[in-house]
Design an enzyme around this catalytic site. Sequence first.
Site, PDB file in Angstrom:
ATOM      1  N   CYS A 102       1.013  -1.311  -0.254  1.00 39.01           N
ATOM      2  CA  CYS A 102      -0.026   0.067  -0.052  1.00 39.01           C
ATOM      3  C   CYS A 102       0.756   1.450  -0.047  1.00 39.01           C
ATOM      4  O   CYS A 102       1.932   1.150   0.286  1.00 39.01           O
ATOM      5  CB  CYS A 102      -0.868   0.078   1.193  1.00 39.01           C
ATOM      6  SG  CYS A 102      -1.873  -1.570   1.413  1.00 39.01           S
ATOM      7  N   ARG A 147       1.507   1.742  -6.204  1.00 47.12           N
ATOM      8  CA  ARG A 147       1.710   0.678  -4.741  1.00 47.12           C
ATOM      9  C   ARG A 147       0.229   0.132  -4.417  1.00 47.12           C
ATOM     10  O   ARG A 147       0.633  -1.083  -3.858  1.00 47.12           O
ATOM     11  CB  ARG A 147       2.145   1.493  -3.804  1.00 47.12           C
ATOM     12  CG  ARG A 147       3.483   2.141  -3.899  1.00 47.12           C
ATOM     13  CD  ARG A 147       4.022   2.861  -2.495  1.00 47.12           C
ATOM     14  NE  ARG A 147       4.160   1.735  -1.664  1.00 47.12           N
ATOM     15  CZ  ARG A 147       5.415   1.136  -1.296  1.00 47.12           C
ATOM     16  NH1 ARG A 147       6.484   1.610  -1.864  1.00 47.12           N
ATOM     17  NH2 ARG A 147       5.362   0.154  -0.425  1.00 47.12           N
ATOM     18  N   TRP A 190      -3.690  -1.888  -1.167  1.00 50.42           N
ATOM     19  CA  TRP A 190      -3.798  -3.206  -2.163  1.00 50.42           C
ATOM     20  C   TRP A 190      -3.987  -4.324  -1.078  1.00 50.42           C
ATOM     21  O   TRP A 190      -3.222  -4.505  -0.321  1.00 50.42           O
ATOM     22  CB  TRP A 190      -2.456  -3.493  -2.621  1.00 50.42           C
ATOM     23  CG  TRP A 190      -2.192  -4.722  -3.464  1.00 50.42           C
ATOM     24  CD1 TRP A 190      -2.303  -4.294  -4.938  1.00 50.42           C
ATOM     25  CD2 TRP A 190      -1.919  -5.821  -3.187  1.00 50.42           C
ATOM     26  NE1 TRP A 190      -2.325  -5.479  -5.582  1.00 50.42           N
ATOM     27  CE2 TRP A 190      -2.081  -6.721  -4.551  1.00 50.42           C
ATOM     28  CE3 TRP A 190      -1.839  -6.439  -1.974  1.00 50.42           C
ATOM     29  CZ2 TRP A 190      -1.954  -7.928  -4.507  1.00 50.42           C
ATOM     30  CZ3 TRP A 190      -1.424  -7.916  -2.295  1.00 50.42           C
ATOM     31  CH2 TRP A 190      -1.549  -8.519  -3.439  1.00 50.42           C
ATOM     32  N   ASN A 208       0.889  -0.075   6.143  1.00 51.69           N
ATOM     33  CA  ASN A 208       1.305  -0.686   5.054  1.00 51.69           C
ATOM     34  C   ASN A 208       2.115  -2.029   5.673  1.00 51.69           C
ATOM     35  O   ASN A 208       3.007  -1.808   6.482  1.00 51.69           O
ATOM     36  CB  ASN A 208       2.291   0.133   4.123  1.00 51.69           C
ATOM     37  CG  ASN A 208       2.654  -0.558   2.921  1.00 51.69           C
ATOM     38  OD1 ASN A 208       2.361  -1.598   2.546  1.00 51.69           O
ATOM     39  ND2 ASN A 208       3.848  -0.220   2.563  1.00 51.69           N
ATOM     40  N   GLY A 209       1.883  -3.129   5.235  1.00 55.61           N
ATOM     41  CA  GLY A 209       2.599  -4.387   5.723  1.00 55.61           C
ATOM     42  C   GLY A 209       1.487  -5.259   6.101  1.00 55.61           C
ATOM     43  O   GLY A 209       0.354  -5.066   5.581  1.00 55.61           O
ATOM     44  N   GLU A 263      10.813 -12.666 -20.004  1.00 52.08           N
ATOM     45  CA  GLU A 263      10.478 -11.270 -19.709  1.00 52.08           C
ATOM     46  C   GLU A 263       9.295 -10.733 -20.775  1.00 52.08           C
ATOM     47  O   GLU A 263       8.430 -10.207 -20.252  1.00 52.08           O
ATOM     48  CB  GLU A 263      11.765 -10.418 -19.624  1.00 52.08           C
ATOM     49  CG  GLU A 263      11.454  -8.944 -19.593  1.00 52.08           C
ATOM     50  CD  GLU A 263      10.946  -8.491 -18.052  1.00 52.08           C
ATOM     51  OE1 GLU A 263      10.889  -9.456 -17.204  1.00 52.08           O
ATOM     52  OE2 GLU A 263      10.259  -7.336 -18.086  1.00 52.08           O
ATOM     53  N   LYS A 267       5.651  -9.385 -19.357  1.00 53.11           N
ATOM     54  CA  LYS A 267       5.081  -8.009 -19.541  1.00 53.11           C
ATOM     55  C   LYS A 267       3.681  -8.345 -20.207  1.00 53.11           C
ATOM     56  O   LYS A 267       2.867  -7.265 -19.927  1.00 53.11           O
ATOM     57  CB  LYS A 267       6.169  -7.437 -20.659  1.00 53.11           C
ATOM     58  CG  LYS A 267       6.820  -6.167 -20.500  1.00 53.11           C
ATOM     59  CD  LYS A 267       7.304  -5.621 -19.336  1.00 53.11           C
ATOM     60  CE  LYS A 267       7.281  -6.011 -18.028  1.00 53.11           C
ATOM     61  NZ  LYS A 267       8.322  -6.094 -16.986  1.00 53.11           N
ATOM     62  N   GLU A 289       1.041  -9.197 -17.563  1.00 52.40           N
ATOM     63  CA  GLU A 289       0.778  -8.090 -16.606  1.00 52.40           C
ATOM     64  C   GLU A 289      -0.236  -7.001 -17.262  1.00 52.40           C
ATOM     65  O   GLU A 289      -0.985  -6.584 -16.567  1.00 52.40           O
ATOM     66  CB  GLU A 289       2.109  -7.247 -16.520  1.00 52.40           C
ATOM     67  CG  GLU A 289       3.058  -7.853 -15.326  1.00 52.40           C
ATOM     68  CD  GLU A 289       4.008  -7.098 -15.042  1.00 52.40           C
ATOM     69  OE1 GLU A 289       4.880  -6.779 -15.957  1.00 52.40           O
ATOM     70  OE2 GLU A 289       4.290  -6.744 -13.889  1.00 52.40           O
ATOM     71  N   HIS A 333       9.194 -31.440 -27.126  1.00 51.69           N
ATOM     72  CA  HIS A 333       9.017 -31.879 -25.737  1.00 51.69           C
ATOM     73  C   HIS A 333       7.756 -31.706 -24.923  1.00 51.69           C
ATOM     74  O   HIS A 333       7.536 -31.956 -23.871  1.00 51.69           O
ATOM     75  CB  HIS A 333      10.188 -31.772 -24.698  1.00 51.69           C
ATOM     76  CG  HIS A 333      11.617 -32.027 -25.172  1.00 51.69           C
ATOM     77  ND1 HIS A 333      11.793 -33.352 -25.233  1.00 51.69           N
ATOM     78  CD2 HIS A 333      12.286 -31.373 -25.853  1.00 51.69           C
ATOM     79  CE1 HIS A 333      13.042 -33.550 -25.985  1.00 51.69           C
ATOM     80  NE2 HIS A 333      13.337 -32.217 -26.234  1.00 51.69           N
ATOM     81  N   LYS A 343       3.027  -1.961  -7.417  1.00 50.57           N
ATOM     82  CA  LYS A 343       4.539  -2.050  -7.738  1.00 50.57           C
ATOM     83  C   LYS A 343       5.583  -2.645  -6.995  1.00 50.57           C
ATOM     84  O   LYS A 343       6.484  -3.350  -7.495  1.00 50.57           O
ATOM     85  CB  LYS A 343       4.742  -0.407  -7.978  1.00 50.57           C
ATOM     86  CG  LYS A 343       6.313  -0.068  -8.437  1.00 50.57           C
ATOM     87  CD  LYS A 343       6.604  -0.149  -9.698  1.00 50.57           C
ATOM     88  CE  LYS A 343       7.772   0.054 -10.245  1.00 50.57           C
ATOM     89  NZ  LYS A 343       8.012  -0.701 -11.897  1.00 50.57           N
TER      90      LYS A 343
HETATM   91  C1  AGP Z   1       7.635  -6.423 -13.203  1.00 53.68           C
HETATM   92  O1  AGP Z   1       7.063  -5.644 -14.209  1.00 53.68           O
HETATM   93  C2  AGP Z   1       6.874  -6.736 -12.126  1.00 53.68           C
HETATM   94  N1  AGP Z   1       5.815  -5.739 -11.902  1.00 53.68           N
HETATM   95  C3  AGP Z   1       7.281  -7.448 -10.903  1.00 53.68           C
HETATM   96  O2  AGP Z   1       7.715  -8.811 -11.474  1.00 53.68           O
HETATM   97  C4  AGP Z   1       8.755  -6.955 -10.347  1.00 53.68           C
HETATM   98  O3  AGP Z   1       9.617  -6.929 -11.076  1.00 53.68           O
HETATM   99  C5  AGP Z   1       8.988  -7.671  -9.350  1.00 53.68           C
HETATM  100  O4  AGP Z   1       7.810  -7.647  -8.436  1.00 53.68           O
HETATM  101  C6  AGP Z   1      10.223  -7.418  -8.354  1.00 53.68           C
HETATM  102  O5  AGP Z   1      10.150  -6.037  -7.759  1.00 53.68           O
HETATM  103  P1  AGP Z   1      11.393  -5.467  -7.504  1.00 53.68           P
HETATM  104  O6  AGP Z   1      12.614  -5.422  -8.511  1.00 53.68           O
HETATM  105  O7  AGP Z   1      10.961  -4.117  -6.860  1.00 53.68           O
HETATM  106  O8  AGP Z   1      12.142  -6.283  -6.359  1.00 53.68           O
END
Ligand code: AGP
Length: 612
Positions: free
Chosen positions: A2, A27, A74, A100-101, A487, A491, A494, A510, A607
């Site tokens: 959060c 966040r 969140w 937050n936590g 990667e 993307k 997401e 396979h 994030k």
């Molecule tokens: C990336 O697009 C993601 N949102 C996610 O995988 C991110 O890279 C991951 O949560 C790690 O975050 P950090 O680099 O802040 O540790």
Amino acid sequence: MCGIVGYLGNKKAYPILLDGLLKLEYRGYDSAGISTIENNHISILKDKGRVNNLASLPDINKLSGTIGIAHTRWATHGKPSRENSHPHMDNSNTFSVVHNGIIENYQELKNFLMSNGYHFISDTDTEVIPNLIHYYYEIDKSNNNRFLHAVSSAIKNLKGSYAIEVICKLHPDTMIVARKDSPLVIGKGNHENFVCSDIPAILSYTKSFYLLNDGDIAELFVDNINFYNDSLEPISKELKNIDWDTSAAEKDGYDDYMLKEIHEQPKAIRETMGSRLKANEPCNFDDLSLTEEYLKSINKIYIVACGTAMHAGLATKPIFEKLCNIPVFVDIASEFRYRNPIIDKNTLCIFISQSGETADTIAALKLSKAMKAKTLAITNVIASSITREADYTIYTHAGPEIAVASTKAYTSQVTLLSILAIYFAETLKVDKEEIIFSLKNDILQLPQKIESILKNVNTIKEFAHQICTEHDIFFLGRGTDYSVAMEGSLKLKEISYIHSEAYAGGELKHGPIALIENGITVIGIITDANLVEKSISNIQEVITRGAKTFIVTNQDLGNHTFNEVVRIPDINPLISPVLSIIPLQLLSYYISKAKELDVDKPRNLAKSVTVE
Ligand code: AGP
């Protein structure tokens, strides 16, 4: 995960809090709320939905207080709803808290409080905190600083992670904040103070910050801040200047942060290289003090991270192994931390985290330290939590990354790790001068080469429109191209919500080839001359079965019937991920736009993953 903001000064708090929440929305964005104190009374405005929804509530202008706390959520415990939104109050409406936590023992604390007559309105873990503070406030009547002592006693009972801000109607000029395993910083202004979980939230108000460590408590007034450790002993804090440009945290004319951050990659990589890399000089990592003797003593390197950061580890495993002859293992932090990894003082553990706040990555780092391995953190956020735990820290200097989908952080992580691999090779005095010289030149040319890719986006845009309604997309690659396939696939998932899978080309027969049918899209990445024929064979195999193909390459592929080919500049395959990922970032971006989705704030994501 959060975002939290706090303000106390002489101005109305709510506009500053809303402004901070908007900057922190990445966040978490399923509900938002604000508490302010006016006339010895705490007002609360909160609701499910985004910060703009909160800002449009009719009563927002009635919040006239000059001290306030705010939260964008969140959800972890309890679905997004008004009741579960923060701030939370105690039963007597005396204390208001944002958190937050995760409070892991909240059920136990809830039972204890209920047996003492307290009741609960929400399903959250957080609601135990204001009630626990009230409980200690009431039993400690003789104390001459009851508010501070009550907060301190309450948090001693909390297991888990927290960054909290607390206000009390009986102490209308004071805010108390505390943290453990969740980020929290204090910004110092002129006759005003700010609190936030992430610096960009208040960067336009101040560039002077106090950084709290785990266990620290701060008592804030308009003109003064007292700092304490977890035993409530006074401690002093150094004021740090963060020289981030304010516009770095704004959209700067772009439609979305993600597009802006994609376009910032040449600049970010120049900053990442900084003074560390020069064509004709050894790489410079003076801040690391890893000697030849130490590097000779290590028998393996672990690179541990989550998500995109873990993919940066996968992309750079080959360059470390090729140049340094040290085996490199790349692991997912949440697996590593519970797997009893075989590490000791002869293991170097590298942790990558854009935010520096990822709970699993930090826990993995703590475990490695306890097992006597040396720990090196690579992060983008100055003074983030990970930097306080690691033996060494190096910064990517990519500037703030706001969009949930990571772009410039990935390319600067890959760049920095590649320079680090060269530095290790130079320190170890390996006999590979020629390849090192050529790699250095390739890395130095990355920014111009990215610029050239960013100038030609039409093919990518058109293909994005062609495939935006699909449900399954496959990515194929070999070697470093496989790590880029992973990667690229992440993307796409997401931000477009299209299901996708990444496979190593050699794995196709396979099993996964059974999924290929007429019209399915396969995206191939081909940047390694030694693997080009093998990769083309894989692509041919899917074309034969009716696949539509989109190829990202710098190789001469001859006459084949691919649907689209995006050419990227030639580069050593050891660092090609920095270039080959760019068309895939753009493809995901344009698909998301074509589907009219929220690119920067995809559903269910946040994030920084500061909880497990
Ligand atoms: C990336 O697009 C993601 N949102 C996610 O995988 C991110 O890279 C991951 O949560 C790690 O975050 P950090 O680099 O802040 O540790």
